[in-house]
Design an enzyme around this catalytic site. Structure first.
Site, PDB file in Angstrom:
ATOM      1  CG  HIS A  38     -15.641 -16.571  60.570  1.00  0.00           C
ATOM      2  ND1 HIS A  38     -14.489 -15.834  60.687  1.00  0.00           N
ATOM      3  CD2 HIS A  38     -16.512 -16.034  61.491  1.00  0.00           C
ATOM      4  CE1 HIS A  38     -14.636 -14.913  61.631  1.00  0.00           C
ATOM      5  NE2 HIS A  38     -15.852 -15.001  62.127  1.00  0.00           N
ATOM      6  CG  HIS A  41     -15.168 -16.748  66.431  1.00  0.00           C
ATOM      7  ND1 HIS A  41     -15.780 -15.949  67.390  1.00  0.00           N
ATOM      8  CD2 HIS A  41     -15.374 -16.136  65.244  1.00  0.00           C
ATOM      9  CE1 HIS A  41     -16.334 -14.917  66.776  1.00  0.00           C
ATOM     10  NE2 HIS A  41     -16.111 -14.998  65.485  1.00  0.00           N
ATOM     11  CD  GLU A  60     -13.056 -13.225  65.908  1.00  0.00           C
ATOM     12  OE1 GLU A  60     -13.165 -13.639  64.748  1.00  0.00           O
ATOM     13  OE2 GLU A  60     -13.814 -12.363  66.388  1.00  0.00           O
TER      14      GLU A  60
END
Ligand code: GLA
Length: 372
Positions: free
Chosen positions: A124, A198, A336
């Site tokens: 991420h 997210h 996601e």
């Protein structure tokens, strides 16, 4: 039922004026930066609260089958919760959503080294991804609801990625109870980009227990299987005959503890699905989730080629969210939308490269409705 009674029912539980956006203070970062909260209320009373910290969705209140509004996402009461948010709850994710293997990739013959913040890999965006940035916010006119524009300049070299990346995200809470997220980016050097949000959903509400009884359809014939570090092997594998076949609506819990090798590696579902797309369709249905007790339904539509279905396997009760609710294992799920994990190292996957003069633009819509 009369229209006026319907709308009275729809706004039960609403706190703000329908068709308005309110800005309030959400606290300060440890560095003393001011953080705001924008509460978008649509014409039927549904509400989305978004903070400038990480561009995170803090709450999302939509009606159940009786018209009663309820929050359907995990989140925190103030900025402190987001500063300590090790699970990326609600946040915008960048520059690269999900993992890049061995924390490096090659572009134009040059190797770029990133932070190892997930074992040997980058997760991420690295140590300080877009989820830890304070975004600039501006209310903008929405054509079909309340809209908020967030911008962030990720500087050349930030977290090891090349190019000044100018990022713009527009959240719109439409009057038909959809949260639309549009992502835009431009760069001044060749780079890679993979942006997502997210949010963790529990359609019965955070604190209502696990999500194993939610019924899920994922519009995908294939998944990208992973290794023990959750990096795709490069294979596109048929879901047929596996616990990953969600082409027919199935309870999340039905196969989540099965003996399947991929389920074991993920500790449940934590996998990228390769979405079925019809050629020419600008946006496609990725997934549909139904919660039987409340009747709430979530449809996810996207222009992206993949979706990470994650069942909150790493939530362990240590994070305490809104109203002190502790976020326990599998108490929420994520969908996601994204390009596939580790694409910069997988030449056969759809490319995540962005070059100067090009414009990155993707759209994802979370549509809410009810089933009787
Ligand atoms: C993604 C990853 C998971 C986990 C969560 C955040 O969904 O695939 O493995 O890291 O983010 O906790």
């Amino acid at each position: 039922m009369g229209a006026s009674l319907m709308s009275t029912m729809a706004i039960r539980g609403a706190t703000e004026k329908p068709g308005s956006t309110k800005k309030s203070s959400f606290g300060k970062t440890p560095d003393g930066e001011t953080v705001d909260l924008y509460t978008l209320t649509n014409k039927s009373g549904a509400e989305a609260a978004i903070t400038t910290y990480g561009g995170s969705v803090v709450s999302l209140k939509v009606p159940d089958r009786d018209g009663k509004l309820g929050d359907v996402v995990l989140g925190f009461d103030s900025v402190d919760g987001y500063v300590n948010n090790s699970s990326y709850i609600g946040a915008l994710i960048g520059r690269y959503g999900n993992r890049i293997g061995h924390a490096e990739f090659k572009l134009d013959g040059k190797t770029y080294t990133l932070a190892k913040n997930n074992g040997e890999n980058t997760l991420h965006g690295g140590t300080k991804g877009f989820n830890k940035a304070v975004w600039a916010a501006k209310e903008i006119p929405g054509k079909d609801g309340q809209a908020l524009e967030l911008t962030y300049l990720s500087k050349d070299g930030e977290e090891g990625f090349p190019g000044n990346l100018q990022v713009r995200v527009i959240y719109t809470l439409t009057d038909t109870n959809a949260l639309r997220i549009e992502y835009f980016a431009t760069t001044d050097k060749d780079t890679v980009v993979n942006l997502t949000n997210h949010s963790y959903f529990n359609l019965a509400g955070p604190g209502s227990g696990d999500i194993l009884g939610h019924i899920v359809m994922i519009n995908a014939d294939k998944l990208t299987p992973v290794d023990s570090g959750l990096i795709p092997t490069g294979e596109l594998r048929d879901v047929a005959g596996t616990p990953f076949d969600f082409r027919k609506p199935t309870e999340i819990g039905a196969r989540i503890n099965s003996d399947d090798e991929q389920i074991k590696l993920g500790g449940g579902y934590d996998h990228n699905f390769v979405l079925n797309r019809k050629a020419g369709d600008p946006i496609s249905l990725a997934a549909r989730v139904r919660e039987p007790k409340t009747g709430r339904v979530l449809e996810v539509w996207t222009t992206e080629p993949g979706v990470q279905f994650y069942t909150g396997n790493f939530l362990d009760g240590s994070l305490h969210g809104k109203d002190g609710v502790s976020y326990t294992k599998r108490s929420a799920f994520c969908l996601e939308t994204q390009h596939f994990p580790d694409s910069p190292n997988k030449p056969k996957f759809p490319s995540t490269e962005l070059k100067p003069g090009e414009r990155y633009h993707t759209t994802t819509i979370y549509k809410f409705s009810v089933e009787k």
